[in-house]
Design an enzyme around this catalytic site. Structure first.
Site: not given
Length: 284
Positions: A99, A250
């Site tokens: 992400d 991430h």
């Protein structure tokens, strides 16, 4: 008896001389013309010009992306199954998701994935994607999938949820950036903060399946050093108790050196347990 005198007919001699002179003139003129013709450079024959092949306008680039499947009616938290393992049992699968990129760590993440032959799903923030369209192209070229993670990564309160008009604009703006950069429109959406309230109807109206996760490594909270990598790896291993886990990681939103350092260990853990790495574009 005297011999007869030879009489010269001067009139006839004059005529003969004149004829000889005319003949000599004609011959000389013929020779001169012939010499001149031989000395002239050969006339260049016109080159044969091959007919040019007809020029057709370039064919437009073909978007080979299949049409997005019908959005999943449920919030997706599991990786799609593929094939069957031994004894006809479904092979375990795992989906790595990243992400908040693209960010400084994205190239390193892509390098690790490529070196290990692993695909992943990247949920990009529109603002970041607009600044680095080449990185989106690299993500797709490596066989990965891109999903929509809103334009600004604004996170509403869990109680209030999403305002439909706001989320629609965030999704649409990001989707245009992804499509312009890659030629492919996203089929997946992940709401920032995992806030589902108010998002399902908007996502479905946009033709997007909504994706969450089943394992949160909380790598976004890791300090900016590699010493935290074992912690991230251990948290990711919680998915080994699941048949089809979706791992949240991430590649943007901060310093992700710990995530990059943990990635090879995460891949090895799942591979050693027989998991197949998949992307989320086949969710149902």
């Amino acid at each position: 008896m005297s011999r007869p005198r030879l009489r010269v007919r001067w009139d006839r001699v004059s005529v003969l001389v004149a004829l000889v002179a005319v003949l000599a003139t004609v011959v000389a003129h013929t020779v001169v013309v012939a010499v001149r013709n031989n000395l002239k450079p050969a006339e260049a024959k016109p080159a044969l010009v091959e007919a040019a092949a007809p020029v057709h306008p370039a064919a437009p680039a073909v978007n080979r992306q299949p049409t997005c499947p019908r959005p999943s009616p449920r919030v997706v938290r599991t990786a799609p199954p593929v094939g069957h393992g031994q004894a006809g049992r479904t092979q375990p699968t795992v989906a790595l998701t990243f992400d908040d990129g693209p960010g400084p760590a994205t190239p390193e993440v892509l390098n690790v994935l490529q070196q290990n032959g692993v695909p992943a799903t990247f949920f990009v923030i529109g603002q970041n994607a607009a600044a680095e369209p080449e990185m989106l192209q690299r993500i797709v070229a490596a066989g990965n999938v891109i999903g929509d993670h809103t334009w600004s990564h604004h996170i509403p309160s869990a109680r209030a949820g999403w305002k439909a008009s706001t989320l629609t604009n965030e999704i649409d703006h990001t989707r245009r950036v992804i499509r312009d950069a890659t030629g492919r429109k996203p089929c997946l959406f992940r709401p920032p903060g995992g806030i589902v309230k108010g998002a399902e109807g908007v996502a479905h109206a946009a033709g997007l399946s909504m994706i969450l996760w089943s394992v949160d490594t909380r790598d976004w909270a890791a300090p900016p050093n590699t010493r935290f990598a074992p912690v991230i790896q251990k948290r990711a291993a919680a998915g080994l108790k699941q048949k089809h886990p979706v791992i949240l990681l991430h590649d943007g939103g901060g310093n992700r050196v710990a995530t990059v350092a943990a990635l090879v260990g995460i891949i090895n853990d799942y591979r050693s347990h027989g998991y197949q790495f998949v992307t989320l574009d086949k969710v149902r």
